[in-house]
Design a protein around this motif. Structure first.
Motif, PDB file in Angstrom:
ATOM      1  N   THR A   1       9.630  -9.524   2.515  1.00  0.00           N
ATOM      2  CA  THR A   1      10.518  -8.744   1.657  1.00  0.00           C
ATOM      3  C   THR A   1      11.975  -8.964   2.036  1.00  0.00           C
ATOM      4  O   THR A   1      12.850  -9.112   1.170  1.00  0.00           O
ATOM      5  N   THR A   2      12.264  -9.023   3.334  1.00  0.00           N
ATOM      6  CA  THR A   2      13.629  -9.287   3.787  1.00  0.00           C
ATOM      7  C   THR A   2      14.114 -10.646   3.289  1.00  0.00           C
ATOM      8  O   THR A   2      15.247 -10.778   2.800  1.00  0.00           O
ATOM      9  N   SER A   3      13.254 -11.645   3.400  1.00  0.00           N
ATOM     10  CA  SER A   3      13.635 -12.990   2.952  1.00  0.00           C
ATOM     11  C   SER A   3      13.860 -13.015   1.444  1.00  0.00           C
ATOM     12  O   SER A   3      14.809 -13.644   0.960  1.00  0.00           O
ATOM     13  N   LEU A   4      13.007 -12.338   0.693  1.00  0.00           N
ATOM     14  CA  LEU A   4      13.180 -12.262  -0.760  1.00  0.00           C
ATOM     15  C   LEU A   4      14.498 -11.579  -1.117  1.00  0.00           C
ATOM     16  O   LEU A   4      15.270 -12.076  -1.958  1.00  0.00           O
ATOM     17  N   VAL A   5      14.771 -10.442  -0.484  1.00  0.00           N
ATOM     18  CA  VAL A   5      16.013  -9.716  -0.781  1.00  0.00           C
ATOM     19  C   VAL A   5      17.224 -10.582  -0.439  1.00  0.00           C
ATOM     20  O   VAL A   5      18.205 -10.638  -1.199  1.00  0.00           O
ATOM     21  N   GLY A   6      17.170 -11.280   0.696  1.00  0.00           N
ATOM     22  CA  GLY A   6      18.278 -12.153   1.072  1.00  0.00           C
ATOM     23  C   GLY A   6      18.551 -13.210   0.023  1.00  0.00           C
ATOM     24  O   GLY A   6      19.713 -13.450  -0.355  1.00  0.00           O
ATOM     25  N   GLU A   7      17.482 -13.863  -0.464  1.00  0.00           N
ATOM     26  CA  GLU A   7      17.662 -14.888  -1.496  1.00  0.00           C
ATOM     27  C   GLU A   7      18.184 -14.291  -2.793  1.00  0.00           C
ATOM     28  O   GLU A   7      19.037 -14.882  -3.476  1.00  0.00           O
ATOM     29  N   MET A   8      17.692 -13.110  -3.172  1.00  0.00           N
ATOM     30  CA  MET A   8      18.169 -12.466  -4.397  1.00  0.00           C
ATOM     31  C   MET A   8      19.634 -12.075  -4.282  1.00  0.00           C
ATOM     32  O   MET A   8      20.426 -12.284  -5.213  1.00  0.00           O
ATOM     33  N   MET A   9      20.008 -11.520  -3.130  1.00  0.00           N
ATOM     34  CA  MET A   9      21.391 -11.084  -2.937  1.00  0.00           C
ATOM     35  C   MET A   9      22.354 -12.260  -2.933  1.00  0.00           C
ATOM     36  O   MET A   9      23.493 -12.151  -3.417  1.00  0.00           O
ATOM     37  N   ARG A  10      21.908 -13.405  -2.408  1.00  0.00           N
ATOM     38  CA  ARG A  10      22.781 -14.591  -2.381  1.00  0.00           C
ATOM     39  C   ARG A  10      23.104 -15.082  -3.785  1.00  0.00           C
ATOM     40  O   ARG A  10      24.122 -15.733  -4.003  1.00  0.00           O
ATOM     41  N   ARG A  11      22.224 -14.791  -4.739  1.00  0.00           N
ATOM     42  CA  ARG A  11      22.512 -15.182  -6.125  1.00  0.00           C
ATOM     43  C   ARG A  11      23.749 -14.455  -6.652  1.00  0.00           C
ATOM     44  O   ARG A  11      24.496 -14.997  -7.465  1.00  0.00           O
TER      45      ARG A  11
ATOM     46  N   VAL B   1      11.681  -8.100 -15.761  1.00  0.00           N
ATOM     47  CA  VAL B   1      12.133  -9.096 -14.781  1.00  0.00           C
ATOM     48  C   VAL B   1      11.469 -10.429 -15.065  1.00  0.00           C
ATOM     49  O   VAL B   1      12.124 -11.438 -15.314  1.00  0.00           O
ATOM     50  N   CYS B   2      10.125 -10.459 -15.035  1.00  0.00           N
ATOM     51  CA  CYS B   2       9.378 -11.688 -15.323  1.00  0.00           C
ATOM     52  C   CYS B   2       7.899 -11.364 -15.394  1.00  0.00           C
ATOM     53  O   CYS B   2       7.474 -10.295 -14.937  1.00  0.00           O
ATOM     54  N   PRO B   3       7.079 -12.253 -15.953  1.00  0.00           N
ATOM     55  CA  PRO B   3       5.627 -12.057 -15.899  1.00  0.00           C
ATOM     56  C   PRO B   3       5.142 -12.059 -14.455  1.00  0.00           C
ATOM     57  O   PRO B   3       5.596 -12.864 -13.632  1.00  0.00           O
ATOM     58  N   ALA B   4       4.214 -11.169 -14.128  1.00  0.00           N
ATOM     59  CA  ALA B   4       3.708 -11.070 -12.756  1.00  0.00           C
ATOM     60  C   ALA B   4       3.052 -12.361 -12.299  1.00  0.00           C
ATOM     61  O   ALA B   4       3.115 -12.725 -11.122  1.00  0.00           O
ATOM     62  N   ARG B   5       2.428 -13.089 -13.227  1.00  0.00           N
ATOM     63  CA  ARG B   5       1.737 -14.327 -12.858  1.00  0.00           C
ATOM     64  C   ARG B   5       2.710 -15.417 -12.408  1.00  0.00           C
ATOM     65  O   ARG B   5       2.294 -16.406 -11.793  1.00  0.00           O
ATOM     66  N   GLU B   6       3.997 -15.254 -12.668  1.00  0.00           N
ATOM     67  CA  GLU B   6       4.977 -16.270 -12.271  1.00  0.00           C
ATOM     68  C   GLU B   6       5.477 -16.095 -10.839  1.00  0.00           C
ATOM     69  O   GLU B   6       6.208 -16.944 -10.334  1.00  0.00           O
ATOM     70  N   VAL B   7       5.079 -14.999 -10.185  1.00  0.00           N
ATOM     71  CA  VAL B   7       5.459 -14.811  -8.779  1.00  0.00           C
ATOM     72  C   VAL B   7       4.751 -15.884  -7.954  1.00  0.00           C
ATOM     73  O   VAL B   7       3.528 -16.003  -7.976  1.00  0.00           O
ATOM     74  N   ALA B   8       5.520 -16.685  -7.218  1.00  0.00           N
ATOM     75  CA  ALA B   8       4.950 -17.848  -6.513  1.00  0.00           C
ATOM     76  C   ALA B   8       4.079 -17.461  -5.331  1.00  0.00           C
ATOM     77  O   ALA B   8       3.149 -18.187  -4.986  1.00  0.00           O
ATOM     78  N   LEU B   9       4.356 -16.324  -4.694  1.00  0.00           N
ATOM     79  CA  LEU B   9       3.585 -15.918  -3.518  1.00  0.00           C
ATOM     80  C   LEU B   9       2.225 -15.385  -3.928  1.00  0.00           C
ATOM     81  O   LEU B   9       2.122 -14.592  -4.873  1.00  0.00           O
ATOM     82  N   PRO B  10       1.147 -15.773  -3.216  1.00  0.00           N
ATOM     83  CA  PRO B  10      -0.198 -15.334  -3.599  1.00  0.00           C
ATOM     84  C   PRO B  10      -0.535 -13.940  -3.080  1.00  0.00           C
ATOM     85  O   PRO B  10      -0.004 -13.491  -2.072  1.00  0.00           O
ATOM     86  N   GLY B  11      -1.432 -13.252  -3.787  1.00  0.00           N
ATOM     87  CA  GLY B  11      -1.991 -12.009  -3.287  1.00  0.00           C
ATOM     88  C   GLY B  11      -1.324 -10.752  -3.815  1.00  0.00           C
ATOM     89  O   GLY B  11      -0.137 -10.735  -4.135  1.00  0.00           O
TER      90      GLY B  11
ATOM     91  N   VAL C   1      22.004  -6.978  -8.588  1.00  0.00           N
ATOM     92  CA  VAL C   1      21.514  -8.318  -8.893  1.00  0.00           C
ATOM     93  C   VAL C   1      20.837  -8.287 -10.263  1.00  0.00           C
ATOM     94  O   VAL C   1      20.108  -7.336 -10.596  1.00  0.00           O
ATOM     95  N   THR C   2      21.018  -9.308 -11.063  1.00  0.00           N
ATOM     96  CA  THR C   2      20.475  -9.327 -12.421  1.00  0.00           C
ATOM     97  C   THR C   2      18.987  -9.643 -12.428  1.00  0.00           C
ATOM     98  O   THR C   2      18.451 -10.256 -11.490  1.00  0.00           O
ATOM     99  N   GLU C   3      18.344  -9.281 -13.523  1.00  0.00           N
ATOM    100  CA  GLU C   3      16.917  -9.588 -13.681  1.00  0.00           C
ATOM    101  C   GLU C   3      16.677 -11.097 -13.647  1.00  0.00           C
ATOM    102  O   GLU C   3      15.685 -11.560 -13.069  1.00  0.00           O
ATOM    103  N   ALA C   4      17.559 -11.866 -14.251  1.00  0.00           N
ATOM    104  CA  ALA C   4      17.387 -13.323 -14.294  1.00  0.00           C
ATOM    105  C   ALA C   4      17.435 -13.924 -12.897  1.00  0.00           C
ATOM    106  O   ALA C   4      16.637 -14.818 -12.563  1.00  0.00           O
ATOM    107  N   ASP C   5      18.355 -13.449 -12.076  1.00  0.00           N
ATOM    108  CA  ASP C   5      18.461 -13.980 -10.709  1.00  0.00           C
ATOM    109  C   ASP C   5      17.258 -13.577  -9.869  1.00  0.00           C
ATOM    110  O   ASP C   5      16.758 -14.356  -9.046  1.00  0.00           O
ATOM    111  N   ILE C   6      16.783 -12.355 -10.045  1.00  0.00           N
ATOM    112  CA  ILE C   6      15.595 -11.908  -9.319  1.00  0.00           C
ATOM    113  C   ILE C   6      14.391 -12.746  -9.726  1.00  0.00           C
ATOM    114  O   ILE C   6      13.609 -13.205  -8.883  1.00  0.00           O
ATOM    115  N   ALA C   7      14.225 -12.973 -11.026  1.00  0.00           N
ATOM    116  CA  ALA C   7      13.102 -13.764 -11.532  1.00  0.00           C
ATOM    117  C   ALA C   7      13.138 -15.183 -10.982  1.00  0.00           C
ATOM    118  O   ALA C   7      12.098 -15.753 -10.611  1.00  0.00           O
ATOM    119  N   ALA C   8      14.328 -15.775 -10.907  1.00  0.00           N
ATOM    120  CA  ALA C   8      14.451 -17.146 -10.398  1.00  0.00           C
ATOM    121  C   ALA C   8      13.952 -17.243  -8.964  1.00  0.00           C
ATOM    122  O   ALA C   8      13.297 -18.220  -8.585  1.00  0.00           O
TER     123      ALA C   8
END
Length: 458
Positions: free
Chosen positions: A125-135, A270-280, A299-306
């Motif tokens: 979660t920390t890594s995800l937030v970091g990448e989202m915030m950098r957008r 934000v995006c379809p759930a099936r597009e989340v790259a991480l499994p589980g 942070v925008t929905e588009a940046d979070i989805a990316a």
């Protein structure tokens, strides 16, 4: 803040993850007279010592000396050192203050902080937030329990910088001395862990709750609405709740197989759930937690989805290592407690081969044992907790239990038992300290053993 120039500062527990090294560098830069003491000998701390070899530091390695604690002006303790340490009590009797690397940073950080804690899922979660915030803000720094120290970068941190910190229960326990909580606090979940260090479940819970305990009305708390413990937590910050289903209490949720939110009063996708790259399912929960934090910081929905579509995960956390002769190998060395292994088992197809066991932290394995009985064809056990894990598997289960003398042996046993098309999961449900310095070293060894099989070296 305690002045440091010319003060005698004792760093207790240099460690191997970078926090101790960062603290020593910072203290030397501030003009402190630094002594480092660690129970481990020099050869076990080689990497950390090499990083400090040019600095004027006095070392006391292979044990602590009471005299050092009596004459210090300040002690910077490794967060894993318990408050009950007899050496800290010696310092306490002399009125010597005790702090930690993360407290030194929190006192001096000029930027708003997003802090993430939880019994599992913190690093992802920390890594995800970091990448989202950098957008949104390229000058976003990630640190804390995730590795390394941001003390080295204090000079470049301004009010315009953004900081994301993974915060362990040990770090939060010490941060309570400052009455400090991050401006945005995220709690991924709660389950028993580290009871050997905290002493009780209540003490562990109290440490975790420090992440919201000192927030103000303008702060934000992002809480897991699916967790029966966490959803009861409440502070003074604005409440953002995430959960797997759309309910009246959820602000970030799954609806019609899409990640959606209503932060700001309007429902958006934000995006379809099936597009989340991480499994589980657990990573879908991590994605919701990260989205809630990022949305709260603009942070925008588009940046979070990316980010959700492209982020592949973190080492040692259900990390897909390789497929060899039709068998897929996963490294989940971060699983230092039973609940983490349960999450990993739920994320993969049943009928797998599980390698488990390690240092005994005094946790119960009953629920994990029942899940093993349902989902695991072969259980390969090694380490101190082998007997306890084996005893937790229900009698009459079809799971075949095998023993191994070492991790090397366990990987060999698992490879022989795994049929083409199946999965081998290394998820120990235990800490690493019986045989390895930390879970990273343990996971690196597992990965190398697997890759050696692929190259024909093993």
């Amino acid at each position: 803040m305690i002045p440091l120039d010319g003060r005698r500062v004792l760093v207790m527990g240099l460690g191997l993850f970078g926090g101790g090294v960062g603290a020593v560098r910072f203290l030397c830069r501030e003009g402190a007279r630094v002594t480092v003491t660690d129970l481990r000998p020099a050869e076990a701390l080689e990497e950390s010592l090499r990083a400090l070899e040019s600095l004027p530091v006095v070392y006391r390695l292979g044990g602590h000396e009471a005299a050092d604690f009596r004459v210090a002006d300040l002690i910077v303790a490794n967060p894993g050192v318990p408050r009950s340490s007899p050496f800290l009590k010696i310092a306490g009797k002399r009125g010597v203050p005790v702090t930690t690397e993360i407290c030194l940073f929190a006192e001096r950080c000029a930027a708003p902080v997003v802090g993430i804690t939880g019994s599992s899922g913190k690093t992802t979660t920390t890594s995800l937030v970091g990448e989202m915030m950098r957008r949104k803000t390229p000058r976003t720094l990630v640190g804390g329990n995730v590795g390394g120290s941001l003390l080295d970068r204090l000079e470049e941190i301004t009010a315009e910088t953004r900081v994301v910190l993974e915060l362990s229960s040990f770090q939060l326990d010490r941060l309570s001395d400052l009455q400090w909580s991050p401006q945005t606090a995220v709690v991924t979940n709660f389950a028993p862990n580290h009871l050997d260090m905290h002493g009780s479940l209540e003490a562990y819970k109290r440490a975790k709750r420090q992440i919201i305990a000192h927030q103000g009305e303008g702060d934000v708390e992002v809480l897991n609405g699916d967790d029966p413990e966490v959803r009861r937590w409440s502070g003074r910050g604005r409440r953002v709740v995430f959960g797997a289903q759309r309910t009246s209490n959820c602000d970030v949720y799954i609806d019609d197989w899409h990640i959606r939110h209503r932060i700001g009063g309007f429902e958006k996708t934000v995006c379809p759930a099936r597009e989340v790259a991480l499994p589980g399912k657990h990573n879908l929960s991590n994605a919701l937690a990260a989205s809630g934090a990022a949305l709260s910081r603009g942070v925008t929905e588009a940046d979070i989805a990316a980010v959700l579509r492209t982020f592949k995960g973190v080492l040692h956390r259900l990390e897909r290592v390789a497929e060899i002769r039709g068998v897929t190998y996963y490294n989940d060395s971060i699983a230092t407690s039973p609940d983490r292994t349960q999450v990993a088992l739920s994320a993969l197809p049943p009928g797998l081969v599980l390698i488990a066991g390690g240092y005994d932290k005094g946790l119960a394995f009953g629920t994990l044992g029942r899940q093993i009985g349902r989902r695991v064809s072969h259980l390969v056990l090694t380490g101190q907790t082998s007997d306890a894990i084996a005893a937790s598997v229900p009698a009459g289960s079809a799971t075949r239990i095998l023993r191994a003398d070492s991790l090397d042996d366990a990987v060999s046993v698992a490879a022989r038992r795994a049929a083409p098309g199946s999965t081998v999961l290394f998820s120990p449900a235990s800490a690493s300290y019986d045989r390895f310095r930390n879970f990273t070293e343990r996971g690196d060894r597992f990965r190398q053993l697997v890759l050696d099989m692929r190259t024909g070296d093993g």
